[in-house]
Design an enzyme around this catalytic site. Sequence first.
Site, short mmCIF file in Angstrom:
data_model
loop_
_atom_site.label_atom_id
_atom_site.label_comp_id
_atom_site.label_asym_id
_atom_site.label_seq_id
_atom_site.Cartn_x
_atom_site.Cartn_y
_atom_site.Cartn_z
N HIS A 78 0.82 -1.22 0.00
CA HIS A 78 0.00 0.00 0.00
C HIS A 78 0.85 1.26 0.00
O HIS A 78 1.93 1.30 0.60
CB HIS A 78 -1.03 -0.01 1.13
N ASP B 275 5.92 2.03 6.84
CA ASP B 275 4.67 1.30 6.60
C ASP B 275 3.85 2.11 5.61
O ASP B 275 3.22 3.09 5.99
CB ASP B 275 3.95 1.13 7.95
N GLU C 185 -5.12 1.63 2.60
CA GLU C 185 -5.03 0.47 3.49
C GLU C 185 -5.37 0.87 4.92
O GLU C 185 -6.07 0.17 5.64
CB GLU C 185 -3.62 -0.15 3.44
N GLU C 186 -4.85 2.02 5.33
CA GLU C 186 -4.93 2.43 6.74
C GLU C 186 -6.35 2.80 7.18
O GLU C 186 -6.61 2.96 8.37
CB GLU C 186 -3.99 3.60 7.01
N HIS D 294 3.11 3.73 12.78
CA HIS D 294 2.06 4.76 12.88
C HIS D 294 2.46 5.91 13.79
O HIS D 294 1.70 6.32 14.67
CB HIS D 294 0.73 4.15 13.36
#
Lengths: 340, 337
Positions: free
Chosen positions: A63, A171, A199-200, A310
């Site tokens: 992603h 990420d 995605e998140e 994150h």
Amino acid sequence: MDNLLKKLCTANGISGDEKSIRDIIINEIKDYANDYRVDNLGNLIVYKKGNNTPENKLMISAHMDEVGFLVSDITSDGLIKFSEVGGIDRRVLPARSVTINNNVKGVICNKPIHLCDSDEAKSIPKYDSMYIDIGADSKDEAQKYVSPGDSITFDTFYEDNGFSVKSKAIDDRAGCSMMIKMIQSELEYDMYFTFVVQEEVGLNGAKVAAFSLNPDYAIVLESTTAADIPGIEGVKQVCNVNNGAVIGFMDRRTIYDKGLIKEAQSIAENNNIKIQFKRAVAGGNDAGAIHNSRGGVRTLAVSLPCRYLHSQISLIAKSDIYDVYNLALILAERICGGKI
Amino acid sequence: MKKLLFDLCSVGGVSGSETSAAEYCCEYLKKYTKEVRVDYNNNVLAVLGNDKSDKTVLLDAHLDRIGFIVTEINEEGFIKAEKCGGIDTRTLLDACVIVHGNKDLFGVVCCMPPHLSDGREDKAVSADNIWIDLGLPADKVKDNVSPGDSVSLYAEPKELINSRISASALDNRAGVVVLLKLAERIYKENIDRKVCILLSCQEETFATGAKTVPFDLNIDESVTIDVSFASQPGVTDQYSNIKLGKGPMLCVSPILNRDLFDKLRTICAENNIDYQLEVCSCNTGTNGDHIATSKSGVKTALVSIPQKNMHSQAEIVDLKDMESTVNLLVVVICKRR
């Protein structure tokens, strides 16, 4: 791959606003891909011919989006109100530097500790009392630079110390960088690569990309939660940085294909690749949307152990990148060659 | 002024380990006076003006910044650190830091990802549980870092709109820059008094610089330059009226000298320098308190640069307020008495 990862991580692209990342990727792959297109949600779908026609149609996916925030309002004092995009723990927010709209610098306010009572000094504020300061003194002034709906990202450095990389957005720009490298190399079989959006915020890009492609198999390249830090023992660490590619049996979105897990294990043994199994059912990734697509897709996530996901700065070991890359590529060739 | 401020916020100089900042300032001050030295505690003292005069004015700004001190390195190479100065634990999880070992090394304060949250999102980390990750193998960490090394919080200095600057350590590098710029402005002037510029150590911990250096000087008058609170969300009472960009804050406090305060206020009025008032009903919590009670007492004033988000990586000051402070001090020093 080092420069590529830096370029991707330092660019800004929260969920729903991935254009600048997509543009970098298109620029990197356009001379190597046989075909590519951008779909209605913004997914970049790339086709690369290999030396042979595959027995099985394979989709490799990573992603493009990162977690961040959206501007929700501007106060009469010229401060910016914001809402989170993707899951972020409020404990990593006070006093952080951010970039709004790729160009306006700001910081998240933090009431001076000297003026806090003892409870306040130990409490993380709720979103309704968090603000970003861009230096404006009034709403009119702030509106010249920022509008509600603008994207906000963390603003930090990228560091490669030879052993590890520290950056925001690893990420999943790490996954993107590995796919770019695969597209830039000579492949044994024809393969599809999907650089997906959102995605998140709920695996939205992967859901539609898997529907469009209709693959037999999928490999998801992700960055996953390593909690191997002081005070966290045993299984609670989930996985360890510098211990190789991470394979999970199950997470909060997917029970992984047992045949593919077994194959990954034997590839690792035969090729001197370090792998580790995820020691907890935690997290989730695009595999959750892909394995349930249409009549089902046999799916495995091959992940990079990553600390401090994150947040403004996460950390990976460089050796793990090569284990993930090599494992994923050999697995891809075995799937395409019908050897599973 | 901006470049100087960015440079100074980027060198270390945690309380008790001010060497790098002291060396930087000493080099800078050498351009304006031959008489500048760094003592064993990392206090920087520069003498300008008429060194034959029996009247001495002291200008003080603390040189140190808040940070940590390394206490232990574990088997995996994680570094345990304890706070050195008034660290705000709310800002620590996933904070970027620089460990000042044999060389400067970037680190991250360990934290858990939201996927594995303990659900205590409302609570700041405890100060006794701070671990730093350099992302290096344990042997490499131990080769470069030892217990006792200092650690500073890192945020790349940046310019916001409206000449606002945000960085870590603006408390009190903003004050230090004001005094460096003052030296540059006054060194060619004909000044009747001896002017001592002190960049003092350890204000954030034990006020060692302000307690010891003035003892060896015969000071008649002194001004401390520091930062103080400006209006921001959650700040109430008198500080809710203090605005960035509206000039330095002149402090009234029982421990400070009223005549000197009046003199500063008059100079501001006569020279069109904006100022704001700060009222402390007891001591000021700055070096001014120690200088005022040094030896048999020193007439002392406190001038503060308004600041937001004090003791965090997101401190903000306005360059205009720093320039006004320099302008005020130039008149204080150069005006014939």
